[in-house]
Enzyme design. Structure first.
Site, mmCIF file in Angstrom:
data_model
loop_
_atom_site.group_PDB
_atom_site.id
_atom_site.type_symbol
_atom_site.label_atom_id
_atom_site.label_comp_id
_atom_site.label_asym_id
_atom_site.label_seq_id
_atom_site.Cartn_x
_atom_site.Cartn_y
_atom_site.Cartn_z
ATOM 1 N N LYS A 30 -12.880 3.931 2.632
ATOM 2 C CA LYS A 30 -13.192 2.563 2.190
ATOM 3 C C LYS A 30 -14.672 2.541 1.827
ATOM 4 C CE LYS A 30 -9.081 1.712 3.886
ATOM 5 N NZ LYS A 30 -7.885 1.428 3.112
ATOM 6 N N SER A 65 0.820 -1.220 0.000
ATOM 7 C CA SER A 65 0.000 0.000 0.000
ATOM 8 C C SER A 65 0.851 1.266 0.000
ATOM 9 C CB SER A 65 -1.041 0.023 1.120
ATOM 10 O OG SER A 65 -0.487 -0.372 2.308
ATOM 11 N N ASP A 83 -0.978 3.236 15.656
ATOM 12 C CA ASP A 83 -1.601 1.940 15.339
ATOM 13 C C ASP A 83 -1.270 0.992 16.477
ATOM 14 O OD1 ASP A 83 -2.341 -0.589 14.054
ATOM 15 O OD2 ASP A 83 -2.226 0.489 12.158
HETATM 16 C C1 LIG Z 1 -4.866 -0.978 5.603
HETATM 17 S S1 LIG Z 1 -3.950 -1.049 7.039
HETATM 18 C C2 LIG Z 1 -2.828 0.267 6.869
HETATM 19 C C3 LIG Z 1 -1.688 -0.059 5.992
HETATM 20 C C4 LIG Z 1 -0.635 1.038 5.995
HETATM 21 N N1 LIG Z 1 -1.137 2.279 5.411
HETATM 22 C C5 LIG Z 1 0.576 0.628 5.213
HETATM 23 O O1 LIG Z 1 0.849 1.224 4.166
HETATM 24 O O2 LIG Z 1 1.287 -0.287 5.649
HETATM 25 C C6 LIG Z 1 -5.061 -0.435 8.227
HETATM 26 C C7 LIG Z 1 -4.465 -0.276 9.602
HETATM 27 O O3 LIG Z 1 -5.364 0.518 10.350
HETATM 28 C C8 LIG Z 1 -5.267 0.108 11.700
HETATM 29 N N2 LIG Z 1 -6.445 0.604 12.404
HETATM 30 C C9 LIG Z 1 -7.745 0.320 12.179
HETATM 31 N N3 LIG Z 1 -8.532 0.993 13.056
HETATM 32 C C10 LIG Z 1 -7.675 1.738 13.821
HETATM 33 C C11 LIG Z 1 -7.857 2.642 14.877
HETATM 34 N N4 LIG Z 1 -9.080 2.932 15.338
HETATM 35 N N5 LIG Z 1 -6.772 3.220 15.414
HETATM 36 C C12 LIG Z 1 -5.534 2.962 14.954
HETATM 37 N N6 LIG Z 1 -5.307 2.098 13.951
HETATM 38 C C13 LIG Z 1 -6.359 1.491 13.392
HETATM 39 C C14 LIG Z 1 -5.147 -1.399 11.626
HETATM 40 O O4 LIG Z 1 -4.515 -1.896 12.790
HETATM 41 C C15 LIG Z 1 -4.286 -1.584 10.382
HETATM 42 O O5 LIG Z 1 -2.922 -1.734 10.722
#
Ligand SMILES: C[S@@+](CC[C@H](N)C(=O)[O-])C[C@H]1O[C@@H](n2cnc3c(N)ncnc32)[C@H](O)[C@@H]1O
Length: 366
Positions: free
Chosen positions: A306, A188, A240
């Protein structure tokens, strides 16, 4: 030529069609969109022939979310004779384009059409020579003149037309070719890199993606987006609960906060960038981004929304309108843009830049 051809991600034809129909109508351009599911493109047929070019000129390409490219085309050329495919194409372009600056022979971004790309590459060479001989193309490439597009939807079947270099995607097939950096922690990473290419003019990178800037990355793990910021020598607060890639932490530029991104508040006042890739309901993310901008916690933000399975154009439009209203109600001037990037799947990427100075007619009360 009375049609506007829009390239889009396969599976998002309905969204692309809903968007162009809506945005054309706001300009009093009426027509109907022909949608073939999973085709990777949409045709918007204008009731008035001259409206196709008007739409191409007046609808800023930058403001389209689901279109990767926007081209005026004529009727589909069918069953081109294999012994001479060029003459009908030249015929279609004669009188429509003069002294074009570039030729792109393209296909929809689908698995089926990919097979045709090899042919397109080969065919470009003799076609270019013929178009030059007919003065439809200049004898040299020019970024100031219209781009001629030949769009093969099947062997021997193509749409032919043109786009304007000041209001199109500069990329072949509307897709920027980016190389996955071998040391990035997730694929990503390419989403954020593509977003930089799409939303920030190249001549502003030094100023707006500058080394030493502070950034916050919400939903950062494993760190693909943080990687892009670190690569540009920024200092990043990565938020995160999951683990960050050790190599990024070793850079010394990343502070990892194991916190909820919705509760995290910046500890410094000089955050320039907020990026956010949390998988959450679009409305929650949109509200959070608006709050950061309203509070002056960042200057620019790039985030993903999303998308649900249905009414995706409406969902994006409503969220963008909500952010716009909130900012305007608080006297904040901002530029809001959204695009379904090539590297996006069931999502769109939004860019908002806070511009100093109040909205005309409103008092900045902060
Ligand atoms: C699609 S991944 C992100 C990938 C990242 N942008 C990368 O390039 O590696 C989504 C992330 O959002 C985090 N996440 C989801 N809800 C969250 C929240 N309320 N607070 C912090 N992190 C959150 C998940 O733990 C996950 O690691």
């Amino acid at each position: 030529m009375n049609k506007v051809l829009l390239y889009c991600r396969q599976g998002f034809e309905k969204e692309c069609a809903a968007e162009i129909t809506d945005k054309a109508a706001r300009r009093e351009i009426f027509g109907f969109a022909r949608v073939k599911e999973d085709a990777g493109y949409v045709l918007f047929e204008c009731y008035q022939t001259e409206d196709a070019e008007r739409l191409l000129r007046e609808q800023p390409f930058d403001e389209l979310i689901f279109a990767r490219q926007m081209v005026v085309v004529g009727e589909l050329l069918r069953d081109l004779p294999p012994e001479d495919r060029i003459t009908p194409i030249v015929g279609m372009l004669t009188g429509a384009v003069e002294k074009g600056g570039e030729l792109r022979v393209e296909v929809p971004d689908t698995n089926e059409a990919k097979e045709l790309l090899k042919f397109c590459r080969k065919f470009t060479v003799p076609l270019r020579a013929s178009l030059r001989a007919e003065k439809i193309l200049l004898n040299y490439e020019s970024a100031k003149r219209p781009v001629v597009h030949v769009f093969f939807i099947a062997p021997g079947h193509c749409y032919v037309g043109y786009s304007f270099p000041t209001n199109n995607s500069p990329f072949f097939m509307g897709i920027p070719r980016l190389k996955f950096p071998a040391d990035a922690p997730s694929r990503s990473t390419l989403k954020l890199e593509e977003a930089f290419h799409v939303f920030i003019p190249a001549d502003e990178w030094d100023e707006r993606l500058a080394s030493g800037m502070f950034a916050v990355d919400l939903g950062a793990c494993p760190g693909g987006w943080t990687y892009q910021l670190v690569k540009r020598s920024m200092m990043v607060h990565a938020v995160d609960n999951g683990p960050m890639a050790p190599a990024l932490m070793d850079s010394g530029q990343v502070t990892h906060h194991r916190e909820d991104g919705f509760r995290f508040r910046p500890t410094r006042s000089n955050i320039y960038w907020l990026v956010c890739d949390m998988v959450e309901k679009p409305v929650r993310v949109a509200n959070l981004m608006a709050d950061w901008l309203l509070n002056g916690w960042c200057r620019e933000t790039i985030f993903n929304l999303k998308l649900p399975m249905k009414k995706r154009y409406e969902e994006v439009s409503q969220n963008l309108a909500m952010i716009d209203e909130k900012l305007k109600a608080n006297g904040i001037n901002a530029q809001i843009r959204a695009r379904q990037l090539y590297h996006d799947r069931e999502e769109v990427t939004v860019h908002i830049r806070r511009i100093w100075g109040a909205v005309p007619g409103r008092r900045d009360e902060r």
